[in-house]
Design a protein around this motif. Structure first.
Motif, PDB file in Angstrom:
ATOM      1  N   PRO A 103     -14.973   0.045 -15.249  1.00 10.25           N
ATOM      2  CA  PRO A 103     -14.293   1.224 -14.719  1.00 10.25           C
ATOM      3  C   PRO A 103     -14.689   2.495 -15.463  1.00 10.25           C
ATOM      4  O   PRO A 103     -14.911   2.474 -16.671  1.00 10.25           O
ATOM      5  N   LYS A 104     -14.770   3.569 -14.729  1.00  4.94           N
ATOM      6  CA  LYS A 104     -14.836   4.895 -15.354  1.00  4.94           C
ATOM      7  C   LYS A 104     -13.434   5.486 -15.234  1.00  4.94           C
ATOM      8  O   LYS A 104     -12.498   4.941 -15.802  1.00  4.94           O
ATOM      9  N   GLN A 105     -13.251   6.540 -14.474  1.00  7.23           N
ATOM     10  CA  GLN A 105     -11.898   7.082 -14.353  1.00  7.23           C
ATOM     11  C   GLN A 105     -11.127   6.346 -13.264  1.00  7.23           C
ATOM     12  O   GLN A 105     -11.700   5.853 -12.293  1.00  7.23           O
ATOM     13  N   PHE A 106      -9.810   6.304 -13.458  1.00  2.00           N
ATOM     14  CA  PHE A 106      -8.933   5.709 -12.453  1.00  2.00           C
ATOM     15  C   PHE A 106      -7.630   6.486 -12.414  1.00  2.00           C
ATOM     16  O   PHE A 106      -7.316   7.270 -13.322  1.00  2.00           O
ATOM     17  N   GLU A 107      -6.873   6.283 -11.347  1.00  2.05           N
ATOM     18  CA  GLU A 107      -5.613   6.996 -11.145  1.00  2.05           C
ATOM     19  C   GLU A 107      -4.529   6.018 -10.723  1.00  2.05           C
ATOM     20  O   GLU A 107      -4.808   4.990 -10.095  1.00  2.05           O
ATOM     21  N   LEU A 108      -3.268   6.370 -11.068  1.00  2.00           N
ATOM     22  CA  LEU A 108      -2.113   5.536 -10.759  1.00  2.00           C
ATOM     23  C   LEU A 108      -1.230   6.180  -9.708  1.00  2.00           C
ATOM     24  O   LEU A 108      -1.083   7.403  -9.648  1.00  2.00           O
ATOM     25  N   THR A 109      -0.612   5.330  -8.892  1.00  2.00           N
ATOM     26  CA  THR A 109       0.571   5.694  -8.117  1.00  2.00           C
ATOM     27  C   THR A 109       1.619   4.637  -8.463  1.00  2.00           C
ATOM     28  O   THR A 109       1.312   3.661  -9.156  1.00  2.00           O
ATOM     29  N   PRO A 110       2.862   4.770  -7.981  1.00  3.26           N
ATOM     30  CA  PRO A 110       3.856   3.745  -8.304  1.00  3.26           C
ATOM     31  C   PRO A 110       3.468   2.337  -7.861  1.00  3.26           C
ATOM     32  O   PRO A 110       3.897   1.356  -8.480  1.00  3.26           O
ATOM     33  N   ASP A 111       2.647   2.201  -6.827  1.00  5.08           N
ATOM     34  CA  ASP A 111       2.315   0.864  -6.339  1.00  5.08           C
ATOM     35  C   ASP A 111       0.827   0.534  -6.303  1.00  5.08           C
ATOM     36  O   ASP A 111       0.442  -0.570  -5.933  1.00  5.08           O
ATOM     37  N   ARG A 112      -0.044   1.474  -6.702  1.00  7.66           N
ATOM     38  CA  ARG A 112      -1.481   1.236  -6.620  1.00  7.66           C
ATOM     39  C   ARG A 112      -2.202   1.768  -7.865  1.00  7.66           C
ATOM     40  O   ARG A 112      -1.709   2.650  -8.564  1.00  7.66           O
ATOM     41  N   ILE A 113      -3.400   1.214  -8.111  1.00  6.04           N
ATOM     42  CA  ILE A 113      -4.350   1.773  -9.074  1.00  6.04           C
ATOM     43  C   ILE A 113      -5.674   1.945  -8.328  1.00  6.04           C
ATOM     44  O   ILE A 113      -6.158   1.004  -7.693  1.00  6.04           O
ATOM     45  N   TYR A 114      -6.248   3.144  -8.385  1.00  9.88           N
ATOM     46  CA  TYR A 114      -7.515   3.447  -7.731  1.00  9.88           C
ATOM     47  C   TYR A 114      -8.573   3.609  -8.823  1.00  9.88           C
ATOM     48  O   TYR A 114      -8.425   4.458  -9.712  1.00  9.88           O
ATOM     49  N   VAL A 115      -9.638   2.798  -8.758  1.00  7.49           N
ATOM     50  CA  VAL A 115     -10.582   2.694  -9.868  1.00  7.49           C
ATOM     51  C   VAL A 115     -11.997   3.041  -9.408  1.00  7.49           C
ATOM     52  O   VAL A 115     -12.523   2.429  -8.468  1.00  7.49           O
ATOM     53  N   ASN A 116     -12.636   3.988 -10.095  1.00  8.90           N
ATOM     54  CA  ASN A 116     -14.047   4.304  -9.882  1.00  8.90           C
ATOM     55  C   ASN A 116     -14.902   3.318 -10.668  1.00  8.90           C
ATOM     56  O   ASN A 116     -14.765   3.204 -11.890  1.00  8.90           O
ATOM     57  N   GLU A 117     -15.821   2.613  -9.974  1.00 10.57           N
ATOM     58  CA  GLU A 117     -16.712   1.653 -10.613  1.00 10.57           C
ATOM     59  C   GLU A 117     -18.155   2.002 -10.248  1.00 10.57           C
ATOM     60  O   GLU A 117     -18.697   1.502  -9.255  1.00 10.57           O
ATOM     61  N   PRO A 118     -18.805   2.858 -11.035  1.00  9.59           N
ATOM     62  CA  PRO A 118     -20.133   3.337 -10.655  1.00  9.59           C
ATOM     63  C   PRO A 118     -21.209   2.262 -10.626  1.00  9.59           C
ATOM     64  O   PRO A 118     -22.150   2.355  -9.839  1.00  9.59           O
ATOM     65  N   SER A 119     -21.098   1.238 -11.460  1.00  8.81           N
ATOM     66  CA  SER A 119     -22.133   0.196 -11.477  1.00  8.81           C
ATOM     67  C   SER A 119     -22.197  -0.564 -10.161  1.00  8.81           C
ATOM     68  O   SER A 119     -23.220  -1.184  -9.834  1.00  8.81           O
ATOM     69  N   LYS A 120     -21.111  -0.512  -9.395  1.00 10.21           N
ATOM     70  CA  LYS A 120     -21.049  -1.178  -8.091  1.00 10.21           C
ATOM     71  C   LYS A 120     -20.957  -0.182  -6.932  1.00 10.21           C
ATOM     72  O   LYS A 120     -20.886  -0.611  -5.767  1.00 10.21           O
ATOM     73  N   SER A 121     -20.936   1.112  -7.235  1.00 12.05           N
ATOM     74  CA  SER A 121     -20.736   2.143  -6.206  1.00 12.05           C
ATOM     75  C   SER A 121     -19.501   1.828  -5.368  1.00 12.05           C
ATOM     76  O   SER A 121     -19.517   1.850  -4.137  1.00 12.05           O
ATOM     77  N   LEU A 122     -18.404   1.568  -6.079  1.00  9.29           N
ATOM     78  CA  LEU A 122     -17.166   1.159  -5.427  1.00  9.29           C
ATOM     79  C   LEU A 122     -15.975   1.954  -5.940  1.00  9.29           C
ATOM     80  O   LEU A 122     -15.968   2.446  -7.075  1.00  9.29           O
ATOM     81  N   ILE A 123     -14.957   2.048  -5.092  1.00  7.74           N
ATOM     82  CA  ILE A 123     -13.588   2.348  -5.511  1.00  7.74           C
ATOM     83  C   ILE A 123     -12.787   1.094  -5.219  1.00  7.74           C
ATOM     84  O   ILE A 123     -12.727   0.645  -4.065  1.00  7.74           O
ATOM     85  N   GLU A 124     -12.211   0.484  -6.254  1.00  6.57           N
ATOM     86  CA  GLU A 124     -11.364  -0.683  -6.029  1.00  6.57           C
ATOM     87  C   GLU A 124      -9.908  -0.265  -6.124  1.00  6.57           C
ATOM     88  O   GLU A 124      -9.532   0.584  -6.940  1.00  6.57           O
ATOM     89  N   VAL A 125      -9.086  -0.906  -5.293  1.00  3.88           N
ATOM     90  CA  VAL A 125      -7.663  -0.594  -5.215  1.00  3.88           C
ATOM     91  C   VAL A 125      -6.877  -1.821  -5.656  1.00  3.88           C
ATOM     92  O   VAL A 125      -7.069  -2.924  -5.125  1.00  3.88           O
ATOM     93  N   ILE A 126      -6.001  -1.620  -6.643  1.00  4.02           N
ATOM     94  CA  ILE A 126      -5.197  -2.706  -7.204  1.00  4.02           C
ATOM     95  C   ILE A 126      -3.752  -2.542  -6.760  1.00  4.02           C
ATOM     96  O   ILE A 126      -3.180  -1.450  -6.843  1.00  4.02           O
ATOM     97  N   ASP A 127      -3.163  -3.641  -6.299  1.00  5.34           N
ATOM     98  CA  ASP A 127      -1.729  -3.685  -6.012  1.00  5.34           C
ATOM     99  C   ASP A 127      -0.999  -3.938  -7.325  1.00  5.34           C
ATOM    100  O   ASP A 127      -1.219  -4.962  -7.990  1.00  5.34           O
ATOM    101  N   ARG A 128      -0.141  -3.012  -7.724  1.00  3.58           N
ATOM    102  CA  ARG A 128       0.505  -3.133  -9.027  1.00  3.58           C
ATOM    103  C   ARG A 128       1.582  -4.219  -9.065  1.00  3.58           C
ATOM    104  O   ARG A 128       1.946  -4.679 -10.153  1.00  3.58           O
ATOM    105  N   LYS A 129       2.081  -4.660  -7.911  1.00  2.00           N
ATOM    106  CA  LYS A 129       3.071  -5.736  -7.912  1.00  2.00           C
ATOM    107  C   LYS A 129       2.420  -7.088  -8.167  1.00  2.00           C
ATOM    108  O   LYS A 129       2.962  -7.921  -8.891  1.00  2.00           O
ATOM    109  N   THR A 130       1.242  -7.281  -7.576  1.00  2.00           N
ATOM    110  CA  THR A 130       0.557  -8.564  -7.727  1.00  2.00           C
ATOM    111  C   THR A 130      -0.553  -8.530  -8.770  1.00  2.00           C
ATOM    112  O   THR A 130      -1.072  -9.574  -9.167  1.00  2.00           O
ATOM    113  N   ASN A 131      -0.933  -7.298  -9.185  1.00  2.00           N
ATOM    114  CA  ASN A 131      -2.049  -7.100 -10.130  1.00  2.00           C
ATOM    115  C   ASN A 131      -3.353  -7.695  -9.580  1.00  2.00           C
ATOM    116  O   ASN A 131      -4.167  -8.244 -10.336  1.00  2.00           O
ATOM    117  N   LYS A 132      -3.557  -7.552  -8.281  1.00  2.00           N
ATOM    118  CA  LYS A 132      -4.758  -8.067  -7.636  1.00  2.00           C
ATOM    119  C   LYS A 132      -5.450  -6.968  -6.835  1.00  2.00           C
ATOM    120  O   LYS A 132      -4.810  -6.016  -6.380  1.00  2.00           O
TER     121      LYS A 132
END
Length: 334
Positions: free
Chosen positions: A175-204
């Motif tokens: 991960p490089k920079q990421f941001e939080l909301t009450p229920d999500r984490i949005y993650v910049n992953e430059p090595s994969k050219s992706l933004i991954e989204v994490i559910d904070r309740k399930t951590n998946k």
């Protein structure tokens, strides 16, 4: 304290001349950021990473990654007050005002170090497998989130109630920079050219959004009200993503080596600092971005911080062959 009075007068003259030469706007429609002050950091070598602000004491904590130090700067009197040595490439800092503790993420040794901000003594260290970078804090849960990894990727969670590492969430890439909301984490992953989204309740991971870039999606800013993500790509692009659909809505050209994006929601602006040597201010109209001000800065000056509570924007400029490192302070125009 830094021996400012011992600097040769030619250095101060050089700073003034360069300011006059480079402070002219390359492209300006309005003066959105007004230069206010400059603080010289003559003993700091190399480049910078991120900053944190202590509103009560008006202190700025600046990661001097190449100098392996945290620089403490008094923004009330515009002067350096302390240099904290002994950090192995500090990348990100977070200040916790309720406990007066500073947390420092270091890149080379994979640590997050807690520092008593009254005595400046290290009080606890959290150790991870690889490099630590981005830090984000959730006040409601009293959790500190850590971007981890270089050969792999994860988001670590430090529970500040128990002062323990409670979990690590695996990612597709580091991960490089990421941001939080009450229920999500949005993650910049430059090595994969992706933004991954994490559910904070399930951590998946619940979504993976492709970024059409050359593995260079580094900084991120979030607009929770409009449900938008602003993604900076080092090759020279600024992208707007929908947080609901994951689709890219628009893009605009910017200077290269962008490292900082900050949203000024009050004025509907983005402040974008680029290591190529430019500070851009964009106006946000729906999903379209328009450049309203562009200022020349020093090459390598990619580290900025917008401080809404103090109504300030600060930019860290690294030393070069002529000038010492410095912190430039701007006042957003109304």
């Amino acid at each position: 304290m830094y021996p400012l009075k011992k600097l040769p007068i030619c250095i101060f003259l050089g700073i003034g001349l360069l300011w006059l030469a480079n402070n002219g706007n390359a492209q300006t429609k309005v003066q959105a950021l007004i230069p206010r002050d400059e603080i010289v950091l003559p003993d700091v070598k190399g480049g910078f990473d991120l900053m944190a602000y202590d509103f009560l004491h008006q202190r700025l904590f600046l990661s001097a990654q190449d100098n392996h130090s945290i620089e403490v700067i008094d923004l009330k009197y515009n002067k350096p007050i302390k240099s904290l040595a002994g950090f192995n490439e500090p990348k990100w800092v977070f200040y916790h005002p309720e406990t007066n503790v500073l947390y420092v993420a270091t890149g080379r040794d994979g640590k997050v170090t807690a520092v008593d901000a009254a005595t400046y003594q290290k009080i606890k260290t959290y150790v991870f497998k690889e490099a630590c970078n981005n830090l984000r804090y959730d006040k409601l849960t009293n959790q500190l989130f850590v971007g981890i990894g270089h050969t792999f990727g994860a988001i670590g969670i430090i529970d500040l109630n128990t002062h323990k590492i409670s979990r690590q969430i695996p990612l597709a890439g580091f991960p490089k920079q990421f941001e939080l909301t009450p229920d999500r984490i949005y993650v910049n992953e430059p090595s994969k050219s992706l933004i991954e989204v994490i559910d904070r309740k399930t951590n998946k991971i619940i979504a993976s959004w492709p970024v059409k870039s050359d593995k260079d999606n580094v900084p991120m800013a979030i607009d929770r009200a409009k449900q938008r993500l602003y993604i900076g790509c080092a090759g020279g692009r600024l992208l707007v993503f929908s947080m609901t659909s994951g689709k890219e809505l628009s893009r605009i050209a910017i200077p290269k080596d962008v490292d900082g994006i900050y949203l000024d929601s009050k004025r509907s602006r983005l402040y974008v600092s680029c290591g190529e040597g430019f500070l851009d201010v964009f106006s946000i109209q729906k999903d379209e971005l328009s450049l309203v001000q562009q200022m020349r800065t020093r090459r390598g000056a990619g580290t900025g911080l917008f401080i809404p509570i103090a109504n300030l924007y600060v930019l860290a400029e690294p030393q070069n062959e002529i000038l010492p490192a410095a912190l430039r302070i701007f006042q957003p125009a109304l």
